[in-house]
Design an enzyme around this catalytic site. Structure first.
Site: not given
Ligand code: ADP
Ligand code: ADP
Ligand code: ZN
Length: 216
Positions: A13, A88, A127, A160, A171
């Site tokens: 995303k 979420r 990542r 992270r 998660r």
């Molecule tokens: P990822 O992209 O790997 O899904 P995020 O950066 O979106 O992770 O979120 C990191 C953490 O921040 C989550 O594991 C949660 O603890 C918190 N968080 C982010 N968005 C939300 C939300 N909409 N509701 C509750 N917690 C959130």
């Molecule tokens: P989210 O925001 O949904 O948690 P991220 O965009 O941070 O996901 O992506 C998670 C990890 O996967 C990052 O290290 C990113 O570089 C990698 N990634 C994202 N899209 C792809 C893809 N289409 N194929 C392989 N790796 C990807």
């Protein structure tokens, strides 16, 4: 356009949002990024959010809805927004509907990223993020030109703390229990468009474009 990016942690995303925000000229609103900014600024919000994030749990709905309420009311959201990582939970989705109704706005599309579980673990543990500009990298799939250094701004990359394997597994189960129900929630509203997120980054971008009626 008012768009929600839905999908498990690691689905891509944030990576797609970096590009979509420029193509669609709408602000990228990531609750995760907002919490991380609060943590690095040492605010009370940051201190509270960190306790949940470190465990891989969700930050409580009341706090999260509060920060989104303030953010969406800002002027730059009048022409559209891209929500990444919010809502979420069903409670958050209902609060968002209520909030948008009051503002006379609505959601145009919910883009649901589908990626198999085993791939999510590899994506999350590999990542790396830029400390300066937040650009997202991956050790194997999206490596920077110089190891450990951001291509865009030259700052240091870091892992992270919630991307360590133990927290990642937690998660992913939190996603299944609390976030996956949103797929049915938005399907029932006729807004859901599921995208195959298990393909190269630029192919996912094309699929998102097709879902939005754009040719990229
Ligand atoms: P990822 O992209 O790997 O899904 P995020 O950066 O979106 O992770 O979120 C990191 C953490 O921040 C989550 O594991 C949660 O603890 C918190 N968080 C982010 N968005 C939300 C939300 N909409 N509701 C509750 N917690 C959130
Ligand atoms: P989210 O925001 O949904 O948690 P991220 O965009 O941070 O996901 O992506 C998670 C990890 O996967 C990052 O290290 C990113 O570089 C990698 N990634 C994202 N899209 C792809 C893809 N289409 N194929 C392989 N790796 C990807
Ligand atoms: Zn950078």
């Amino acid at each position: 356009m008012n768009i929600i990016l839905l999908g498990p942690p690691g689905a891509g995303k944030g990576t797609q949002a970096e590009v979509l925000t420029k193509k669609l000229f709408v602000p990228h609103i990531s609750t995760g990024d907002m919490f991380r900014a609060a943590i690095s600024n040492g605010t009370a919000l940051g201190v509270e959010a960190k306790a949940y994030m470190d465990k891989g749990q969700l930050v409580p709905d009341a706090i999260t809805v509060g920060i989104i309420r303030d953010r969406i009311a800002q002027n730059d959201c009048k022409g559209g927004f891209l929500l990444d990582g919010f809502p979420r939970t069903v409670v958050q989705a209902e609060a968002l509907d209520e909030l948008l109704e009051k503002l006379g706005m609505n959601i145009d599309a919910v883009l649901n990223f589908s990626v198999p579980l085993d791939k999510l673990i590899v994506r999350l543990t590999g990542r790396r993020m830029c400390r300066g500009c937040g650009t997202i990298y991956h050790q194997l799939y999206h490596a920077p030109q110089k190891e450990g250094i951001c291509d865009s701004c030259g700052s240091e990359l870091y892992q992270r703390s919630d991307d360590k394997e133990e927290t990642v597994k937690n998660r992913l189960s939190v996603y299944e229990a609390q976030t996956a129900p949103l797929i049915d929630y938005y399907e029932a509203k006729g807004l859901l468009k599921t995208i195959n997120g298990d393909q190269p980054i630029n192919e996912v971008m094309k699929a998102l474009g097709a879902a939005l009626g754009q040719e990229w």
